[in-house]
Design an enzyme around this catalytic site. Structure first.
Site, PDB file in Angstrom:
ATOM      1  N   GLY A   1     -38.833 -25.483  20.435  1.00 35.69           N
ATOM      2  CA  GLY A   1     -37.150 -25.635  19.959  1.00 35.69           C
ATOM      3  C   GLY A   1     -37.504 -25.099  18.335  1.00 35.69           C
ATOM      4  O   GLY A   1     -36.030 -25.249  17.990  1.00 35.69           O
ATOM      5  N   CYS A   2     -37.912 -24.288  17.743  1.00 42.67           N
ATOM      6  CA  CYS A   2     -38.094 -24.315  16.410  1.00 42.67           C
ATOM      7  C   CYS A   2     -37.914 -21.959  16.385  1.00 42.67           C
ATOM      8  O   CYS A   2     -38.228 -22.368  17.143  1.00 42.67           O
ATOM      9  CB  CYS A   2     -38.903 -24.041  15.452  1.00 42.67           C
ATOM     10  SG  CYS A   2     -39.475 -26.225  15.327  1.00 42.67           S
ATOM     11  N   GLU A   3     -36.754 -22.424  15.492  1.00 46.50           N
ATOM     12  CA  GLU A   3     -36.240 -20.797  16.285  1.00 46.50           C
ATOM     13  C   GLU A   3     -37.506 -20.453  14.985  1.00 46.50           C
ATOM     14  O   GLU A   3     -38.033 -18.681  15.204  1.00 46.50           O
ATOM     15  CB  GLU A   3     -35.017 -20.502  14.984  1.00 46.50           C
ATOM     16  CG  GLU A   3     -34.172 -19.017  14.976  1.00 46.50           C
ATOM     17  CD  GLU A   3     -33.123 -18.646  15.265  1.00 46.50           C
ATOM     18  OE1 GLU A   3     -32.543 -19.111  15.373  1.00 46.50           O
ATOM     19  OE2 GLU A   3     -33.343 -18.373  13.587  1.00 46.50           O
TER      20      GLU A   3
END
Length: 138
Positions: free
Chosen positions: A48-50
């Site tokens: 979920g982290c870019e």
């Protein structure tokens, strides 16, 4: 919450502009020790982290505390990760669960300045830590 976090939170709240807040976050990120390259593995990445964020958690049975280390490959996220680590430093799982981290970020007016993908990444990190704390509190 520990004194280091409270001092940093007050510094961010008192910063007059986003540029001043951004500068403080970047300076904090520079203080975060880098993870050794052998720990930067896919299994430690937060979904979920870019940006890449590697997160490790362990439980210290003797002190009843959740130990958390993390790192990122981007400067701003590294600073935001540092805030999270200060927020949860030396806390028991029950204490971690009791903290509304989203409110802490809102109190510092940080989430409104982050891109949606970056804000979602922060929430993913917070959710991972809260989930682990819930497991350890049982």
């Amino acid at each position: 919450m520990n004194e280091s976090y409270i001092q940093f939170k007050n510094k961010i709240i008192q910063a007059g502009s986003w540029q001043e807040k951004y500068r403080e976050i970047m300076l904090l990120g520079k203080k975060l020790p880098a993870l050794p390259s052998e720990l930067k593995v896919d299994s430690a990445l937060v979904n979920g982290c870019e940006s890449n964020v590697w997160l490790y958690m362990d439980f210290n049975n003797e002190e009843n505390k959740l130990l958390i280390i993390a790192d990122s490959d981007t400067r701003i996220v590294k600073g935001l990760v540092s805030i999270i680590l200060y927020l949860y430093l030396d806390l028991t799982p029950i204490e971690i669960i009791s903290i509304d981290a989203n409110k802490e970020f809102e109190d510092m007016s940080l989430l409104k300045h982050l891109s949606p993908s970056r804000g979602n990444g922060i929430k993913a990190i917070l959710n991972a830590i809260q989930s682990q704390a819930r497991l350890m509190s049982k």
